[in-house]
Design an enzyme around this catalytic site. Structure first.
Site, PDB file in Angstrom:
ATOM      1  N   LYS A  51       0.826  -1.221   0.000  1.00 22.85           N
ATOM      2  CA  LYS A  51       0.000   0.000   0.000  1.00 22.85           C
ATOM      3  C   LYS A  51       0.855   1.264   0.000  1.00 22.85           C
ATOM      4  O   LYS A  51       0.400   2.343  -0.335  1.00 22.85           O
ATOM      5  CB  LYS A  51      -0.924  -0.008   1.231  1.00 22.85           C
ATOM      6  N   PHE A  91      12.952  -4.945   3.887  1.00 23.79           N
ATOM      7  CA  PHE A  91      13.990  -5.646   4.670  1.00 23.79           C
ATOM      8  C   PHE A  91      13.373  -6.329   5.893  1.00 23.79           C
ATOM      9  O   PHE A  91      13.637  -7.506   6.171  1.00 23.79           O
ATOM     10  CB  PHE A  91      15.068  -4.614   5.048  1.00 23.79           C
ATOM     11  N   ASP A  96      11.084 -10.994   8.658  1.00 24.76           N
ATOM     12  CA  ASP A  96       9.981 -11.348   9.545  1.00 24.76           C
ATOM     13  C   ASP A  96       9.276 -12.619   9.072  1.00 24.76           C
ATOM     14  O   ASP A  96       8.941 -13.492   9.870  1.00 24.76           O
ATOM     15  CB  ASP A  96       8.977 -10.183   9.561  1.00 24.76           C
ATOM     16  N   ASP A 100       8.816 -15.954  11.242  1.00 23.05           N
ATOM     17  CA  ASP A 100       7.462 -16.389  11.603  1.00 23.05           C
ATOM     18  C   ASP A 100       6.981 -17.598  10.805  1.00 23.05           C
ATOM     19  O   ASP A 100       5.836 -18.025  10.967  1.00 23.05           O
ATOM     20  CB  ASP A 100       6.449 -15.248  11.379  1.00 23.05           C
ATOM     21  N   ARG A 105       2.523 -13.353   1.502  1.00 23.37           N
ATOM     22  CA  ARG A 105       2.731 -11.923   1.763  1.00 23.37           C
ATOM     23  C   ARG A 105       2.154 -11.176   0.556  1.00 23.37           C
ATOM     24  O   ARG A 105       2.510 -11.470  -0.572  1.00 23.37           O
ATOM     25  CB  ARG A 105       4.239 -11.646   1.909  1.00 23.37           C
ATOM     26  N   ASP A 167       9.394  -9.102  21.023  1.00 18.41           N
ATOM     27  CA  ASP A 167       8.230  -9.839  20.541  1.00 18.41           C
ATOM     28  C   ASP A 167       8.550 -11.330  20.409  1.00 18.41           C
ATOM     29  O   ASP A 167       7.797 -12.197  20.867  1.00 18.41           O
ATOM     30  CB  ASP A 167       7.801  -9.263  19.183  1.00 18.41           C
ATOM     31  N   LYS A 193       8.689  -1.783  17.737  1.00 15.88           N
ATOM     32  CA  LYS A 193       8.585  -2.606  16.530  1.00 15.88           C
ATOM     33  C   LYS A 193       7.798  -1.914  15.418  1.00 15.88           C
ATOM     34  O   LYS A 193       8.029  -2.153  14.241  1.00 15.88           O
ATOM     35  CB  LYS A 193       7.922  -3.952  16.881  1.00 15.88           C
ATOM     36  N   PHE A 232      -2.606   2.808  16.748  1.00 15.25           N
ATOM     37  CA  PHE A 232      -2.774   2.089  15.484  1.00 15.25           C
ATOM     38  C   PHE A 232      -2.616   0.579  15.684  1.00 15.25           C
ATOM     39  O   PHE A 232      -3.393  -0.220  15.171  1.00 15.25           O
ATOM     40  CB  PHE A 232      -1.747   2.602  14.466  1.00 15.25           C
ATOM     41  N   ASP A 236      -5.204  -2.480  15.347  1.00 18.28           N
ATOM     42  CA  ASP A 236      -4.912  -3.634  14.489  1.00 18.28           C
ATOM     43  C   ASP A 236      -5.228  -4.943  15.223  1.00 18.28           C
ATOM     44  O   ASP A 236      -5.820  -5.860  14.654  1.00 18.28           O
ATOM     45  CB  ASP A 236      -3.421  -3.613  14.125  1.00 18.28           C
ATOM     46  N   ASP A 237      -4.829  -5.007  16.489  1.00 14.45           N
ATOM     47  CA  ASP A 237      -5.088  -6.203  17.300  1.00 14.45           C
ATOM     48  C   ASP A 237      -6.588  -6.397  17.519  1.00 14.45           C
ATOM     49  O   ASP A 237      -7.095  -7.519  17.496  1.00 14.45           O
ATOM     50  CB  ASP A 237      -4.392  -6.088  18.664  1.00 14.45           C
TER      51      ASP A 237
END
Length: 348
Positions: A51, A91, A96, A100, A105, A167, A193, A232, A236-237
């Site tokens: 985006k 990057f 990530d 994870d 993606r 995290d 983060k 924000f 999101d959570d």
């Protein structure tokens, strides 16, 4: 936001020149053709196609600070700084996704899962980061704020990595220990983060480009944009669990992934001993039935209402901070109002 808000198409039109500059620099070392093509594909696949909210925030902020439509040169410089934030994002995302074990993606397989890539993606991530400094040197070497820009990127990169470390150690996917979770730890993770590179960095870059980055302006920006960035991420959570998949474009996985999310931390804070037992037995498991139990517990704990109250209080707090911005050194309240407007009450 002013009428001259940048469009994705306009922003993306700058990229080919920047990609060419990075590849030209790599070729100055006589990088073989095959490896040059690989680097080109990595740059295209991992940097373009998102985006670009972070990147476009730089020319948008520069336009607000100048109060007029940017000329071609100003726009190019602002968009170049914006694309550096997108390289930083690329990057982080490539790295990530490996950490994870992510599958997709932006609707495609993650880079490390593409044919023939695998762990080469680790080196590709480093190369994406190096692209930032190639562009800084090529286009900003003679800018008065050159070394400040270099230091800003180094600083924000480290801050993000510290947040990621916290995290990863707090919420490993394969080992659930809710004793590791706390709202304090959550706050550290989201501020370092996410908030610094997603919210503070674009505005700090705009201030540096226009030579308005006084200690006072940078501090005022940080004091508003960090709580905004935290808001924000909490949002999101919240949307991961309570948002509609057709709005957010994905099915939330925070519960199954043992994420140290705002919701689970709030639940732990207010749960009875019996409810905590339910959390401990069902959170962070790859099991639909257990996920449903947690979702029901979130409803029982009225986490939706608690979030909506948090949202109003945080938005009010940020509005007050914005109202008190001192514009005497060239900073504009409008920058922060534009950020808040994008976030407040969003559903995706």
């Amino acid at each position: 936001m002013p009428a001259n808000t940048t469009t994705l198409q306009e922003f993306e039109s700058v990229w080919p020149k920047l990609q060419a500059a990075i590849l030209e620099h790599a070729q100055s070392y006589k990088l073989p053709q095959g490896e040059t093509e690989w680097f080109k594909l990595s740059l295209e696949t991992n940097t373009v196609g998102g985006k670009c909210n972070r990147g476009m925030s730089v020319p948008d902020s520069v336009a607000i600070l100048t109060g007029e439509k940017l000329n071609e040169e100003q726009y190019f410089m602002a968009a170049t700084l914006g694309w550096m934030t997108e390289l930083l994002q690329a990057f982080f995302l490539v790295s990530d996704d490996i950490m994870d074990s992510s599958i997709t993606r932006r609707g495609k397989p993650c880079w490390y899962r593409m044919d023939g890539v695998g762990t080469i993606a680790i080196n590709d991530a480093f190369m994406l980061e190096s692209g930032i400094y190639v562009l800084l040197k090529k286009f900003f070497r003679s800018h008065p704020a050159y070394i400040d820009l270099v230091e800003l990127f180094h600083e924000v990169t480290l801050q993000t990595e510290l947040g990621q470390l916290c995290d990863l150690l707090t919420a490993p996917e394969d080992k659930v220990n809710l004793d590791n979770f706390s709202l304090e730890k959550y706050q550290f993770i989201v501020i370092y983060k996410t908030a610094y590179y997603s919210f503070y960095l674009p505005v700090a870059l705009a201030l540096h480009q226009l030579n308005l980055a006084t200690p006072k302006n940078l501090k005022q920006a940080e004091d508003i944009l960090i709580p905004l960035g935290e808001y924000f991420q909490v949002q999101d959570d919240y949307l991961d669990n309570f948002g509609l998949p057709e709005h957010i474009g994905k099915i939330g996985t925070d519960i199954k992934d043992n994420k140290c999310s705002w919701l689970v931390n709030k639940a732990l804070e207010i749960a009875t001993p019996e409810q905590r037992k339910i959390l401990e037995e069902n959170y962070g498991q790859k099991d639909d039935a257990k996920e449903a139990i947690i979702k029901k517990l979130y409803d029982d704990l009225k986490l939706k209402d608690i979030y909506l109250k948090f949202e109003e209080e945080r938005a009010e707090h940020i509005r007050n901070l914005i109202a008190n911005v001192d514009e005497s050194e060239g900073l504009k309240k409008e920058i922060f109002e534009a950020f808040l407007k994008k976030i407040y009450k969003r559903t995706k």
